[in-house]
Design an enzyme around this catalytic site. Structure first.
Site, PDB file in Angstrom:
ATOM      1  N   ARG A 165     -51.462 -26.497 -62.665  1.00 28.35           N
ATOM      2  CA  ARG A 165     -50.635 -25.287 -62.560  1.00 28.35           C
ATOM      3  C   ARG A 165     -51.318 -24.146 -61.799  1.00 28.35           C
ATOM      4  NH1 ARG A 165     -47.579 -28.728 -64.050  1.00 28.35           N
ATOM      5  NH2 ARG A 165     -45.946 -28.552 -65.624  1.00 28.35           N
ATOM      6  N   SER A 245     -40.973 -24.860 -69.144  1.00 31.64           N
ATOM      7  CA  SER A 245     -42.028 -24.570 -70.116  1.00 31.64           C
ATOM      8  C   SER A 245     -42.367 -23.092 -70.028  1.00 31.64           C
ATOM      9  CB  SER A 245     -43.289 -25.371 -69.797  1.00 31.64           C
ATOM     10  OG  SER A 245     -43.031 -26.746 -69.854  1.00 31.64           O
ATOM     11  N   GLU A 343     -46.259 -19.355 -68.553  1.00 32.60           N
ATOM     12  CA  GLU A 343     -46.265 -20.170 -67.343  1.00 32.60           C
ATOM     13  C   GLU A 343     -45.393 -19.572 -66.245  1.00 32.60           C
ATOM     14  OE1 GLU A 343     -45.367 -24.351 -65.473  1.00 32.60           O
ATOM     15  OE2 GLU A 343     -44.012 -22.787 -66.104  1.00 32.60           O
TER      16      GLU A 343
HETATM   17  N1  EPU Z   1     -44.042 -31.641 -78.733  1.00 28.28           N
HETATM   18  C1  EPU Z   1     -43.763 -31.032 -79.929  1.00 28.28           C
HETATM   19  N2  EPU Z   1     -42.530 -30.446 -80.094  1.00 28.28           N
HETATM   20  C2  EPU Z   1     -41.599 -30.436 -79.128  1.00 28.28           C
HETATM   21  C3  EPU Z   1     -41.883 -31.077 -77.908  1.00 28.28           C
HETATM   22  C4  EPU Z   1     -43.123 -31.657 -77.719  1.00 28.28           C
HETATM   23  O1  EPU Z   1     -44.575 -31.003 -80.840  1.00 28.28           O
HETATM   24  O2  EPU Z   1     -40.525 -29.861 -79.336  1.00 28.28           O
HETATM   25  C5  EPU Z   1     -45.400 -32.228 -78.553  1.00 28.28           C
HETATM   26  C6  EPU Z   1     -45.433 -33.733 -78.675  1.00 28.28           C
HETATM   27  O3  EPU Z   1     -46.614 -34.061 -79.355  1.00 28.28           O
HETATM   28  C7  EPU Z   1     -45.540 -34.210 -77.247  1.00 28.28           C
HETATM   29  C8  EPU Z   1     -46.340 -33.080 -76.595  1.00 28.28           C
HETATM   30  O4  EPU Z   1     -45.902 -31.893 -77.286  1.00 28.28           O
HETATM   31  O5  EPU Z   1     -46.216 -35.401 -77.138  1.00 28.28           O
HETATM   32  C9  EPU Z   1     -46.112 -32.931 -75.122  1.00 28.28           C
HETATM   33  O6  EPU Z   1     -44.718 -32.727 -74.870  1.00 28.28           O
HETATM   34  P1  EPU Z   1     -44.022 -33.199 -73.498  1.00 28.28           P
HETATM   35  O7  EPU Z   1     -44.373 -34.612 -73.229  1.00 28.28           O
HETATM   36  O8  EPU Z   1     -42.585 -32.850 -73.542  1.00 28.28           O
HETATM   37  O9  EPU Z   1     -44.748 -32.377 -72.380  1.00 28.28           O
HETATM   38  P2  EPU Z   1     -45.226 -30.854 -72.335  1.00 28.28           P
HETATM   39  O10 EPU Z   1     -46.711 -30.868 -72.310  1.00 28.28           O
HETATM   40  O11 EPU Z   1     -44.563 -30.018 -73.336  1.00 28.28           O
HETATM   41  C10 EPU Z   1     -45.442 -30.797 -69.717  1.00 28.28           C
HETATM   42  C11 EPU Z   1     -45.079 -29.839 -68.625  1.00 28.28           C
HETATM   43  C12 EPU Z   1     -43.598 -29.994 -68.270  1.00 28.28           C
HETATM   44  C13 EPU Z   1     -43.361 -31.422 -67.832  1.00 28.28           C
HETATM   45  C14 EPU Z   1     -43.770 -32.360 -68.973  1.00 28.28           C
HETATM   46  C15 EPU Z   1     -43.675 -33.804 -68.597  1.00 28.28           C
HETATM   47  C16 EPU Z   1     -46.522 -27.905 -68.862  1.00 28.28           C
HETATM   48  C17 EPU Z   1     -46.642 -26.483 -69.319  1.00 28.28           C
HETATM   49  N3  EPU Z   1     -45.338 -28.476 -69.049  1.00 28.28           N
HETATM   50  O12 EPU Z   1     -44.705 -30.411 -70.871  1.00 28.28           O
HETATM   51  O13 EPU Z   1     -43.340 -29.117 -67.180  1.00 28.28           O
HETATM   52  O14 EPU Z   1     -42.019 -31.637 -67.489  1.00 28.28           O
HETATM   53  O15 EPU Z   1     -45.151 -32.114 -69.327  1.00 28.28           O
HETATM   54  O16 EPU Z   1     -44.721 -34.134 -67.743  1.00 28.28           O
HETATM   55  O17 EPU Z   1     -47.482 -28.476 -68.350  1.00 28.28           O
HETATM   56  C18 EPU Z   1     -42.687 -26.873 -66.704  1.00 28.28           C
HETATM   57  O18 EPU Z   1     -43.818 -26.705 -66.265  1.00 28.28           O
HETATM   58  O19 EPU Z   1     -41.836 -25.942 -66.669  1.00 28.28           O
HETATM   59  C19 EPU Z   1     -42.336 -28.159 -67.275  1.00 28.28           C
HETATM   60  C20 EPU Z   1     -41.154 -28.392 -67.833  1.00 28.28           C
END
Ligand code: EPU
Length: 349
Positions: A165, A245, A343
């Protein structure tokens, strides 16, 4: 000649749909018009902000006392090179239409980035990434105009300074350039990237049968997963009225991670990050700090599908969103001692 409008509401130019007016507003369809806009801000001596897709932006209720320039430079041109097929795209091209085009041409490299809102010009700025892919691995050239000198500039991948990022464009050179074109080197006939757990799970049956999904299938898979999480903008899905995010996933030292893990009775989701550091899941930290999906403070609410997205349930102001942001930050800081960082880009605060 570029047309400069006055007192234009910015809310409708963003997916979050909050915020006040731009004192001046213009749309640039070509590089010449970008230069005309720069001449205008120099003459008036007002600040300047570049608007891409508006999908990663929180505008304050006071709005912006300068010129907001929307970049609408279009065009997608593929060309064959020794390194593969290079797609050159205007900064104003809608990101997902580029991804769709590259997948249809059977070129690998952007398929996991399907369904991300916003425009091409925004992708190098925050090194857009999802489902195991980042634009840092395909971008080979970024072109722009330097605001102070109106001179043309170009950067190789190495010169962009990409990290999670991060790039020079949102760090040391934030606000210094207007990006106009980006080039992505893709692999014709290449295998799709299947690194992310969610994605591997989605294709478990295919993979178990010893087959690989095609690029088009991976694109469809990513779109389905994103829709389930409310991460594809849809007028009819209030959970998608967000800036994606709202917080970055915190990257901490091993010691910090060990300290956090020791305070939790359940395993703490974590991922390896560069330089031996550990990336935590902000969504998980938020949920464990007592904020459930759908938690609302007035018309601002945590998405019902993902705790990392803050949404406007209708009629919210920027102040409402900021109040929810501060509440989430305070809860996570109180429970885990971790300060979350927003973000999206904050404008006019
Ligand atoms: N989780 C929760 N509660 C929730 C959702 C997720 O506890 O409601 C936990 C779960 O343990 C899950 C972990 O968070 O395994 C990670 O969640 P997720 O796989 O949805 O990914 P994220 O880290 O929340 C990141 C990016 C997203 C991108 C996804 C998929 C960032 C800040 N966000 O989200 O990017 O789509 O991975 O690769 O790095 C964005 O930047 O706007 C964005 C949507």
């Amino acid at each position: 000649m570029i047309e400069i409008q006055e007192n234009i509401p910015l809310a409708s130019w963003t997916t979050l749909g909050v915020g006040g007016n731009a004192m001046y507003f213009a749309v640039a369809f070509a590089e010449d018009e970008v230069r005309e806009a720069l001449e205008f801000v120099q003459r008036r001596n007002v600040p300047f902000f570049v608007l891409g897709g508006g999908s990663n932006l929180l505008v304050s209720d006071r709005g912006f006392p300068g010129l907001v320039l929307r970049i609408a430079i279009g065009g997608i041109e593929p060309r064959q090179e020794s390194s593969g097929v290079v797609f050159r795209a205007g900064a104003g091209v809608e990101w997902d239409s580029l991804v769709e085009r590259t997948v249809a041409a059977n070129c690998a490299g952007l398929e996991c980035l399907s369904g991300i809102p916003g425009s091409v010009g925004g992708t190098p700025v925050q090194n857009v990434g999802a489902y195991g892919q980042e634009v840092a691995s395909s971008i080979v050239r970024v072109e722009g105009v330097e605001i102070a000198s109106a001179r043309k500039v170009a950067f190789s991948r190495e010169e962009c300074g990409f990290h999670y990022r991060h790039s020079r464009f949102n760090q040391q050179d934030a606000g210094r350039y207007i990006l106009t074109f980006v080039e992505y080197a893709l692999r014709p006939g290449g295998e799709p990237q299947l690194a992310y757990t969610d994605l591997k799970r989605h294709f478990a049956d295919t993979l178990a049968a010893g087959a690989r999904p095609s690029l088009a299938e991976v694109r469809q898979g990513v779109l389905e997963i994103r829709r389930r999480k409310g991460m594809v903008f849809d007028e009819n899905d209030p959970d998608s009225h967000s800036a994606g995010s709202f917080f970055k996933n915190p990257v901490v030292s091993r010691e910090e991670y060990a300290r956090i893990a020791a305070t939790s009775t359940v395993p703490v989701p974590h991922y390896d990050a560069p330089e031996g550091r550990i990336k935590l899941a902000a969504a998980w930290l938020i949920e464990q700090s007592g904020i459930s999906r759908g938690f609302a403070l007035g018309p601002a609410a945590v998405s019902g599908k993902h705790t990392l997205a803050l949404t406007n349930r209708g009629g919210a102001t920027a102040t409402d969103i900021v109040r929810l942001k501060e509440h989430v930050e305070a809860q996570v800081l109180g429970r885990f001692g971790v300060q979350l960082q927003p973000e999206p880009v904050l404008l006019g605060f």
